[in-house]
Design a protein around this motif. Structure first.
Motif, PDB file in Angstrom:
ATOM      1  N   SER A  56       0.596  -1.068  -0.414  1.00  0.00           N
ATOM      2  CA  SER A  56       0.143  -0.114  -0.117  1.00  0.00           C
ATOM      3  C   SER A  56       0.719   0.868   0.277  1.00  0.00           C
ATOM      4  N   THR A  83       0.385   4.150  -2.758  1.00  0.00           N
ATOM      5  CA  THR A  83      -0.164   5.232  -2.647  1.00  0.00           C
ATOM      6  C   THR A  83       2.011   6.699  -3.421  1.00  0.00           C
ATOM      7  N   TRP A  98      -3.673   9.659   3.121  1.00  0.00           N
ATOM      8  CA  TRP A  98      -3.877   8.865   1.956  1.00  0.00           C
ATOM      9  C   TRP A  98      -2.793   7.473   2.439  1.00  0.00           C
ATOM     10  N   PHE A 110      -5.033   4.049   2.405  1.00  0.00           N
ATOM     11  CA  PHE A 110      -4.412   3.107   1.183  1.00  0.00           C
ATOM     12  C   PHE A 110      -4.113   1.566   2.333  1.00  0.00           C
TER      13      PHE A 110
END
Length: 143
Positions: A31, A35, A83, A87
């Protein structure tokens, strides 16, 4: 309908697709790496938008104002952290769980605006914010 409201609604629809596309795109990926790639794509897209709008000259104004640059940079770091956490959460839970909890940012933003800027909220506004908070908590407790 006010222009700001149209833009805010468009923002909400686009943000919804961030969740949907992100959930699909994260399958089998780290993730944090995903990102980072997303951030590069966003930066390139936004630089292109600034150029196409003819606002490239405004970039020097942002860099010249040290105080503004500091707070724009802090906003960028806060957004990047948001973020990253978002994520990671999407990797582990359903969009229908993560997205509503993420929207508790509305509650936090209003609270910070009241505390830091002395903004006033009406009773109706306070009730609506409490409902958002309550809804988020219900979704967290009863997935």
């Amino acid at each position: 309908m006010s222009t700001w409201l149209i833009y805010a609604l468009l923002s909400a629809v686009c943000a919804a697709f961030v969740s949907i596309f992100g959930k699909v795109g994260l399958a089998g990926l780290d993730s944090s790496a995903a990102t980072a790639v997303r951030a590069v794509i966003m930066a390139l897209f936004l630089i292109g938008a600034v150029i196409c709008e003819g606002h490239a000259g405004s970039l020097s104004q942002v860099f010249a104002d040290r105080r503004a640059l500091l707070f724009v940079a802090l906003s960028g770091v806060a957004g990047a952290l948001s973020w990253l956490f978002y994520f990671v959460a999407l990797k582990e839970a359903d969009v229908s769980q993560v997205a509503p909890i993420d929207k508790l940012s509305v509650v936090f933003a209003v609270l910070f605006a009241v505390l830091l800027f002395g903004e006033q909220i009406s009773l109706a506004h306070g009730i609506a914010i409490a409902m958002i908070a309550g809804g988020g908590l219900i979704l967290a407790v009863f997935p």
